[in-house]
Structures are given as structure tokens and as C-alpha cells.
Design a protein around this motif. Structure first.
Motif, PDB file in Angstrom:
ATOM      1  N   THR A 100       0.833  -1.204   0.000  1.00 54.76           N
ATOM      2  CA  THR A 100       0.000   0.000   0.000  1.00 54.76           C
ATOM      3  C   THR A 100       0.869   1.256   0.000  1.00 54.76           C
ATOM      4  OG1 THR A 100      -1.731  -1.228   1.127  1.00 54.76           O
ATOM      5  CG2 THR A 100      -1.912   1.168   1.195  1.00 54.76           C
TER       6      THR A 100
ATOM      7  N   PHE B  85       2.000   1.693  -3.503  1.00 56.72           N
ATOM      8  CA  PHE B  85       0.888   2.220  -4.313  1.00 56.72           C
ATOM      9  C   PHE B  85       0.746   3.726  -4.119  1.00 56.72           C
ATOM     10  CE2 PHE B  85      -3.516   3.738  -4.178  1.00 56.72           C
ATOM     11  CZ  PHE B  85      -3.804   3.706  -5.538  1.00 56.72           C
TER      12      PHE B  85
ATOM     13  N   GLN C 267      -8.183  -5.885   4.773  1.00 54.67           N
ATOM     14  CA  GLN C 267      -7.390  -6.013   3.555  1.00 54.67           C
ATOM     15  C   GLN C 267      -7.585  -7.382   2.913  1.00 54.67           C
ATOM     16  OE1 GLN C 267      -3.548  -4.472   3.821  1.00 54.67           O
ATOM     17  NE2 GLN C 267      -3.352  -4.464   1.608  1.00 54.67           N
TER      18      GLN C 267
ATOM     19  N   VAL D 182     -10.789  -7.272   1.122  1.00 54.55           N
ATOM     20  CA  VAL D 182     -10.672  -6.527  -0.134  1.00 54.55           C
ATOM     21  C   VAL D 182     -10.120  -7.447  -1.217  1.00 54.55           C
ATOM     22  CG1 VAL D 182      -9.345  -4.717  -1.330  1.00 54.55           C
ATOM     23  CG2 VAL D 182     -10.405  -4.228   0.864  1.00 54.55           C
TER      24      VAL D 182
ATOM     25  N   TYR E 265      -8.936   3.743 -10.594  1.00 53.11           N
ATOM     26  CA  TYR E 265      -7.715   3.533  -9.815  1.00 53.11           C
ATOM     27  C   TYR E 265      -6.468   3.344 -10.680  1.00 53.11           C
ATOM     28  CZ  TYR E 265      -9.409   3.315  -5.022  1.00 53.11           C
ATOM     29  OH  TYR E 265      -9.900   3.643  -3.783  1.00 53.11           O
TER      30      TYR E 265
ATOM     31  N   VAL F 219     -15.403  -1.846   2.333  1.00 49.72           N
ATOM     32  CA  VAL F 219     -14.508  -0.779   2.767  1.00 49.72           C
ATOM     33  C   VAL F 219     -15.280   0.447   3.249  1.00 49.72           C
ATOM     34  CG1 VAL F 219     -12.497  -1.425   1.429  1.00 49.72           C
ATOM     35  CG2 VAL F 219     -14.213   0.051   0.397  1.00 49.72           C
TER      36      VAL F 219
ATOM     37  N   VAL G  49     -17.103   2.405   5.952  1.00 51.34           N
ATOM     38  CA  VAL G  49     -17.255   2.415   7.403  1.00 51.34           C
ATOM     39  C   VAL G  49     -18.667   2.882   7.721  1.00 51.34           C
ATOM     40  CG1 VAL G  49     -16.453   3.457   9.547  1.00 51.34           C
ATOM     41  CG2 VAL G  49     -14.826   2.907   7.744  1.00 51.34           C
TER      42      VAL G  49
ATOM     43  N   GLN H  23      -9.403   6.918   8.313  1.00 56.68           N
ATOM     44  CA  GLN H  23      -9.413   5.454   8.324  1.00 56.68           C
ATOM     45  C   GLN H  23     -10.065   4.870   7.081  1.00 56.68           C
ATOM     46  OE1 GLN H  23     -10.938   4.365  12.261  1.00 56.68           O
ATOM     47  NE2 GLN H  23      -8.784   4.029  12.769  1.00 56.68           N
ATOM     48  N   ARG H  24     -11.140   5.524   6.638  1.00 57.90           N
ATOM     49  CA  ARG H  24     -11.762   5.086   5.378  1.00 57.90           C
ATOM     50  C   ARG H  24     -10.752   5.183   4.249  1.00 57.90           C
ATOM     51  NH1 ARG H  24     -16.215   9.139   4.415  1.00 57.90           N
ATOM     52  NH2 ARG H  24     -17.043   7.990   2.660  1.00 57.90           N
ATOM     53  N   LEU H  25      -9.969   6.281   4.266  1.00 63.31           N
ATOM     54  CA  LEU H  25      -8.989   6.484   3.203  1.00 63.31           C
ATOM     55  C   LEU H  25      -7.956   5.358   3.178  1.00 63.31           C
ATOM     56  CD1 LEU H  25      -7.873   8.300   0.963  1.00 63.31           C
ATOM     57  CD2 LEU H  25      -6.467   9.412   2.696  1.00 63.31           C
ATOM     58  N   GLN H  26      -7.521   4.932   4.367  1.00 65.10           N
ATOM     59  CA  GLN H  26      -6.545   3.834   4.394  1.00 65.10           C
ATOM     60  C   GLN H  26      -7.111   2.579   3.726  1.00 65.10           C
ATOM     61  OE1 GLN H  26      -5.131   3.333   8.415  1.00 65.10           O
ATOM     62  NE2 GLN H  26      -3.443   4.741   8.020  1.00 65.10           N
ATOM     63  N   GLN H  27      -8.378   2.311   3.995  1.00 60.23           N
ATOM     64  CA  GLN H  27      -9.019   1.152   3.349  1.00 60.23           C
ATOM     65  C   GLN H  27      -9.073   1.325   1.839  1.00 60.23           C
ATOM     66  OE1 GLN H  27      -9.528  -1.501   4.714  1.00 60.23           O
ATOM     67  NE2 GLN H  27      -9.489  -0.982   6.870  1.00 60.23           N
ATOM     68  N   LEU H  28      -9.400   2.545   1.414  1.00 58.80           N
ATOM     69  CA  LEU H  28      -9.495   2.802  -0.026  1.00 58.80           C
ATOM     70  C   LEU H  28      -8.123   2.702  -0.689  1.00 58.80           C
ATOM     71  CD1 LEU H  28     -12.077   5.701   0.177  1.00 58.80           C
ATOM     72  CD2 LEU H  28     -12.445   3.473  -0.899  1.00 58.80           C
ATOM     73  N   ASN H  29      -7.070   3.099   0.041  1.00 58.16           N
ATOM     74  CA  ASN H  29      -5.716   2.923  -0.488  1.00 58.16           C
ATOM     75  C   ASN H  29      -5.385   1.437  -0.655  1.00 58.16           C
ATOM     76  OD1 ASN H  29      -5.290   5.676  -0.569  1.00 58.16           O
ATOM     77  ND2 ASN H  29      -4.142   5.759   1.350  1.00 58.16           N
ATOM     78  N   HIS H  30      -5.909   0.613   0.267  1.00 62.98           N
ATOM     79  CA  HIS H  30      -5.719  -0.839   0.113  1.00 62.98           C
ATOM     80  C   HIS H  30      -6.352  -1.342  -1.178  1.00 62.98           C
ATOM     81  CE1 HIS H  30      -3.888  -1.261   3.902  1.00 62.98           C
ATOM     82  NE2 HIS H  30      -4.949  -1.331   4.661  1.00 62.98           N
ATOM     83  N   VAL H  31      -7.496  -0.762  -1.526  1.00 60.92           N
ATOM     84  CA  VAL H  31      -8.161  -1.183  -2.770  1.00 60.92           C
ATOM     85  C   VAL H  31      -7.232  -0.914  -3.958  1.00 60.92           C
ATOM     86  CG1 VAL H  31     -10.107  -0.779  -4.336  1.00 60.92           C
ATOM     87  CG2 VAL H  31     -10.491  -0.817  -1.864  1.00 60.92           C
TER      88      VAL H  31
END
Lengths: 195, 220
Positions: free
Chosen positions: A86, A89, A136, A139, A158, A191, A193, B41-49
Motif C-alpha cells: 500500500t 501504491f 485487507q 478486499v 484507480y 470498505v 465504514v 481510516q476510510r482512506l486507508q481502506q481505499l488505499n488498500h483497494v
């Protein structure tokens, strides 16, 4: 069983790469850096080529930018805050934004440097870490099961770096449909929340 | 946690995470993130995507030439990339706005828009969007207006209310061209907002309708 085996293989690989970044940070170890190069460079090039197919020189330039930052910022990388994939990325994303800005026909006065953090300043607690790792995992599994039409818009946004508007033009879909597909995909990947 | 309409909606935050959002809108998201832990925290999840999607790409191997060139460069790289120069900007100013604000809000070139409002333009984005700060005096009202395009607002200081509710520091709002609204700052203090408008604002009062052609000219 097969899925479990690949997942374990992937996390072993990631643990090894994380050890490499540690050696780069602590000992300025060039052989560890070469291992990181071998693993991540083909992915960084693929990421660049997804946006600009055939543009090998642009892809090589992105590699140089990203891997230079990996070398210089290795000390700042904190495995507790983000996993290495990550982090790479977000570096690749930030370098691409910067490259596009510098080479765009349409000038903007906005410098992206301070807009996109490469690492969150404030990390999650241990409990949140466990939650994150779980998320993760979901995901990764969720992406494999995503309906084609939802995977397609996520790829546009993305990997190809397309705005919702550009995605709607290219796929000949109403803007609202693009947005709702992104939203549905994120929901499937769990993802979102809940507030 | 709190009302969902005061946060960037999911597909907008995802576009930010993907790096495919116009930089002017990304500025607003970034300013919001400084105040909002849950969106962080939502952003961290979206970065995982993004990270997982990247792992699924078909690898495109680099040449040995590139590898040798880069390995050869490592010792001569300037180290200053790793060090950031600390600057003395008022801590109230979000980090993403430091590039436009040398000291603090007071030193900006504020221009009078109406009796209640002053504005300070920060920059333009490549899509023509205008990025500015708006300062509404305590209890002051922004004239009823609609927009040609979307308007993104983040409250940096103070609070205001409009027909839809009360908004405080860090709140993130998007209004589209169909919305008509009249924000009013609360009485206790002035309100400073970061505002990004994609097209000229249309004032809808009678006198303002006469003024619209002149306002629009500013965007030509």
C-alpha cells in the motif's frame, strides 16, 4: 485450500519484502534494494502503462521517481502504519500525479505535494491493526468476486487514473451510473465504514 | 459518528485515493481529512483497494539497463528529498493550504464581496475551477445563490447554517447547480471557508440577476 495456499504465499513474500525495506533503512543495503526493485518495478511499470499504453519511457520515468523515493524515504516507512504494497501504491500514485502536473498542457498552480500524505501521521492502535489486516484480506477476496461491470469502473478510476466524467464518456454510461457502480463495488469490498 | 452529509461521499473519497480527482477538489478533501479521523481510516481502506488492484496487474518487467542505471545513482542522490523544510505558518491553516498562505489568514489579500463577505482567491485549477477562501462576518449572510457547476466547501473556522442544517469546523459540503442556498454564519464569531467553484456563482435575487453577466465575465 488453493486460495489459502496463495494467501499464505503472498503474506510470506510481503514479510520478506518488508524485511528488505528495513535493511535499506538501517544499513543502506543495495542488494535488499535490488530485491525490492525486482519485485515492484514490473508492477509500477504496469500501473503507468495502464494509463498510457505503449508509453515505455513514461513508465521508466515513473519507476525512477518511485524507486528513488523508496531509497530516500525507507527510514520513514513504518510497517505498523501501512503495509508495504500500500505504501508503494501511494508513492506511485503521488509520483504519477506530480508527473502529469508537470507535463500537462493545462497548467495548474496547485502543488500536490502537501495534499497527499505518503504515510498517515497518526497510526491506528493494535486493535485497529488487526481490523485493518482483516479488511485487507476481505478486499483481496472481494475483488476476485466483483461483477465485471463494477471491476471495470474501479480499474478505470484507480489504475487508468480516469475521473468519473472521463469514465462515463469512455464507457458511454451516465455519470450517475459510474458513481453508483463505484459505490456498489466499495460496498461489496466492505470498505465502507458505517457511521 | 455524525451526519454523513458532512463528509465526502464514498466515490469522491475513492477518487481522491485513486489520484483521479481534480487537484482543487483534492485540496478540499485534504483539508477535511485534517479534522476527520474516521475519513482518514476510510482512506486507508481505499488505499488498500488501489494497492490490491495494482497487485493484480500483469507485470511489465523493466530492462536491466534501467536497474543498473538506478543502482548506480543511489550514492549520488541528493538527500534533501527526505528532509522537509519546516515553515512558520499559523497552525490553524491546514497543511495543504500552506503553499498559498505564508503566515496566516489575516495576511491574505481579502476583497470585499458584500457587506458580510470577503474573499481571497488562492489559485485556479487546470479545469478552470476557482479556489478561494470566504470570510463571513458573525451573523452575516451570503446572498441566495446557485452555481453553474458544483461547489465544494470545507469549514476552516467558525460555523454556519443554511436551509439544510448547521455546519462546523472540518465539515465538507458539496452543492450542485440545482441547490439554492443561503448560508448564514453563527453570531459568535466569523466563519472562514475553503470554497472551490467549478463555474461562476449565479446570484438569484432581482438586482443580482442584473449583475450576473458581469460576474460571469470573470470566468472567461
Amino acid at each position: 485450500m488453493a486460495l489459502m495456499a496463495t494467501t499464505t504465499g503472498k503474506s510470506d513474500k510481503l514479510a520478506h519484502l518488508s524485511a528488505c525495506i528495513g535493511r535499506v533503512a538501517d544499513k543502506r543495503d543495495k542488494s535488499a534494494f535490488a530485491e525490492l526493485f525486482d519485485h515492484y518495478t514490473p508492477l509500477i511499470r504496469a500501473y503507468s502503462l495502464a494509463r498510457e499504453p505503449g508509453a515505455d519511457l513514461v513508465a521508466d520515468e515513473l519507476v525512477q521517481e518511485v524507486m528513488t523515493r523508496v531509497w530516500l524515504k525507507a527510514e520513514k516507512y513504518n510497517a505498523k502504519l501501512a503495509n508495504l504494497n500500500t505504501w508503494i501504491f501511494t508513492l506511485a500514485r503521488n509520483c504519477r500525479i506530480d508527473y502529469l502536473r508537470r507535463n500537462s498542457r493545462y497548467a495548474t498552480e496547485i502543488d500536490p505535494t502537501d495534499i497527499f500524505n505518503e504515510m498517515e501521521d497518526e497510526g491506528p492502535g493494535p486493535f485497529q491493526m488487526v481490523q485493518q489486516n482483516k479488511a485487507q484480506q476481505s478486499v483481496r477476496e472481494g475483488l476476485e468476486q466483483l461483477p465485471q461491470e463494477q471491476a471495470e469502473v474501479l480499474t478505470k478510476v484507480y489504475l487508468e487514473g480516469k475521473s468519473h466524467q472521463q469514465t462515463s464518456e469512455e464507457l458511454k454510461l451516465p455519470l450517475g451510473t459510474v458513481k453508483s457502480r463505484v459505490r456498489l463495488a466499495l460496498k461489496k469490498l466492505e470498505v465502507l465504514v458505517t457511521r | 459518528m455524525d451526519q454523513s452529509n458532512n463528509h465526502p461521499y464514498d466515490e469522491l473519497l475513492a477518487a481522491y485515493s485513486a489520484g483521479s480527482l481534480p487537484l482543487s477538489q483534492a485540496l478540499c478533501i485534504s483539508a477535511h481529512l485534517e479534522h476527520c479521523h474516521s475519513c482518514g481510516q476510510r482512506l486507508q481502506q481505499l488505499n488498500h483497494v488501489g494497492s490490491e488492484l495494482m497487485q493484480q496487474l500483469k507485470p511489465a518487467k523493466a530492462s536491466d539497463e534501467l536497474k543498473n542505471k538506478l543502482l548506480g545513482m543511489l550514492d549520488s542522490l541528493p538527500q534533501d528529498l527526505a528532509q522537509e523544510q519546516p515553515r512558520e505558518v499559523d497552525s490553524r491553516v491546514p497543511r495543504c493550504l500552506h503553499q498559498f498562505i505564508d503566515k496566516g489568514y489575516d495576511d491574505l489579500d481579502w476583497k470585499r464581496v458584500s457587506a458580510d463577505i470577503h474573499s481571497a482567491e488562492l489559485c485556479r485549477d487546470s479545469n478552470g475551477a476557482k479556489v478561494e477562501l470566504l470570510k463571513i462576518k458573525p451573523g452575516g449572510s451570503a446572498t441566495t445563490h446557485t452555481h453553474m457547476g458544483d461547489e465544494y466547501t470545507v469549514i476552516l473556522e467558525g460555523s454556519f447554517s443554511d436551509e439544510s442544517g448547521l455546519y462546523g469546523q472540518g465539515d465538507f459540503l458539496v452543492r450542485d447547480e440545482k441547490d439554492q442556498h443561503t448560508p448564514v454564519a453563527t453570531q459568535d464569531r466569523e466563519c472562514i471557508c475553503l470554497a472551490v467553484t467549478e463555474g461562476p456563482i449565479q446570484f438569484t435575487g432581482f438586482l443580482h440577476r442584473l449583475l450576473n453577466p458581469f460576474i460571469r465575465r470573470g470566468y472567461a
